[in-house]
Design a protein around this motif. Structure first.
Motif: not given
Length: 350
Positions: A197-198, A171-173, A176-177, A168-169, A201, A219
Motif C-alpha cells: 500500500d501507499e 506508482v498508483t497510476k 499495481k500493488f 505515490t501518485n 511505499l 511491478q
C-alpha cells in the motif's frame, strides 16, 4: 605437473561480506589440491587486504579471523599469482571494480569483465539492455534520491524533481500493488521491500535509499521464481532450471540465508518446452550484457499465463554449500570440483 598459483579473494566492503566468506570456504574446500596452490586473500569491511596463514582447517572466515597478515604491497602480491578467483558479492567486488584492477594488472580472473559486472550489478542499466534485447520484464519506475527530494526518470531518461509523496501518485497510476522497491546496486536482496500500500511505499523508498541513491519500483508478479545457471565465454551452456520456494513473503536476505523453511527444487517441475525457453533466455541475457565465465539468471513464471519474465542477472552468484549455481550444474552433470576447474580454465580464454 606444476601447480597454478590461484588467489581466492573474498570478504569485501559490501553488505555481503559474510556471505562472501561462506562462499569462499566452500570454494577452497572443493578446489583440486593437485592442480592449484591456493592463496586466500581477505578484504575487510574497511577495505584492508590480508593473506591467510594456516587456512586449511578453517570452517569460516571473517572480520574476527585470526592468523591473517596485512598485505604490504597488494599490486606485487597479486602479480605473483597465475589466476584469481574473486568470490566477492555486491559492491566493490561484483560491480566491475576488482575486475578493473585485475585487467590493469593483466591477471587472468574467473567471471565477467568490467562492463558485464558493472551493468549486471546495476538494476537500472540491466533493464535498459534487456529492453533493447527484447527480453520480457515487468513494468518499473526509476527514481533517484536528490537531497531531500527525488528525481523521477522517465522512459526517455528525462528527469523531474519530485517530493516523496508525489511518487505515490506516479506508482498508483502506472503500477499495481504489490510492488517491489529495490536499491539499483545491491545484492542478496539487501534493502529490498515488498510493498502492499501507499504507506509501506514511502517507508520502503526511504529504506532502499540507505543502500543506493538509485531506486527501482517494480511491478510485482504472482507466480513461480526460477533460476538458471550459465557457463562459458562464446560457447555458453545453460544448466537445468531450479525453483525457489521462499519461506517469507519473498526471497529476502533472511529467507535466503537464515530461514530453514526456504527451499529449492532442482530440477524445477516445469515442462521441457518451458525449461528450454528459460535456458535460451538465460544465455541471451548473459550475452546481451557481454557476460563471460559465469552468471545465474533469475526469472518469474507468471501464474495462469505461464509467461516468463526476467528478474535479474547475477554475475558472481553465491558458492555456498546451498547456493543455486553449483547445485544447478551438479544436477546437470558437472560436479562442484569439476565446475571450479572449468571456470578457472575459461578465465585464461576470455
Amino acid at each position: 605437473m606444476k601447480k597454478q598459483k590461484l588467489g581466492v579473494i573474498f570478504g569485501g566492503m559490501s553488505t555481503e561480506n559474510e556471505v562472501s566468506c561462506v562462499s569462499a570456504v566452500s570454494v577452497i574446500k572443493n578446489l583440486n589440491r593437485d592442480k592449484y596452490e591456493i592463496f586466500p586473500i581477505y578484504i575487510s569491511k574497511t577495505g584492508n587486504w590480508f593473506k591467510l596463514i594456516d587456512f586449511e582447517q578453517r570452517e569460516k572466515y571473517g572480520e574476527e579471523l585470526e592468523g591473517k597478515e596485512p598485505i604490504d604491497n597488494i599490486i606485487e602480491y597479486l602479480k605473483s599469482l597465475d589466476v584469481i578467483f574473486p568470490v566477492l558479492h555486491g559492491m566493490y567486488g561484483e560491480d566491475g571494480t576488482i575486475q578493473g584492477l585485475l585487467e590493469l594488472l593483466k591477471i587472468p580472473y574467473v567471471g565477467c569483465g568490467v562492463l558485464a559486472s558493472s551493468v549486471g550489478m546495476d538494476k537500472v542499466y540491466t533493464k535498459v539492455i534487456f529492453d533493447k534485447a527484447q527480453i520480457n520484464q515487468t513494468k518499473y519506475i526509476y527514481i533517484r534520491k536528490y537531497e531531500d527530494n527525488y528525481i523521477c526518470i522517465d522512459n526517455d531518461f528525462s528527469e523531474k524533481i519530485i517530493k516523496l509523496e508525489e511518487i505515490t501518485n506516479i506508482v498508483t497510476k502506472e503500477l499495481k500493488f504489490p510492488v517491489f522497491v529495490k536499491p539499483s546496486n545491491s545484492g542478496s536482496s539487501v534493502g529490498i521491500s515488498k510493498v502492499h500500500d501507499e504507506i509501506e511505499l514511502e517507508n520502503a523508498i526511504t529504506e532502499a535509499s540507505k543502500f543506493d541513491k538509485k531506486i527501482i519500483i517494480e511491478q510485482g508478479i504472482i507466480g513461480r521464481e526460477v533460476e538458471c545457471a550459465v557457463l562459458g565465454n562464446e560457447k555458453v551452456i545453460a544448466s537445468c532450471i531450479g525453483e525457489v520456494k521462499a519461506a517469507d513473503d519473498f526471497y529476502s536476505y533472511d529467507a535466503k540465508y537464515n530461514n530453514q523453511e526456504s527451499k529449492t527444487i532442482i530440477p524445477a517441475e516445469i515442462s521441457k518446452e518451458k525449461a528450454k525457453e528459460i535456458q535460451e533466455l538465460a544465455i541471451k541475457a548473459f550475452k546481451a550484457i557481454d557476460g563471460k565465465g559465469l552468471s545465474r539468471v533469475d526469472f518469474f513464471i507468471e501464474q495462469n499465463t505461464e509467461k516468463v519474465y526476467i528478474n535479474e542477472i547475477n554475475t558472481l552468484p553465491g558458492f555456498t554449500s546451498i547456493s543455486m549455481y553449483p547445485k544447478l550444474f551438479e544436477e546437470s552433470g558437472i560436479e562442484y570440483t569439476d565446475l571450479l576447474d572449468k571456470l578457472i580454465s575459461i578465465a585464461f580464454n576470455k
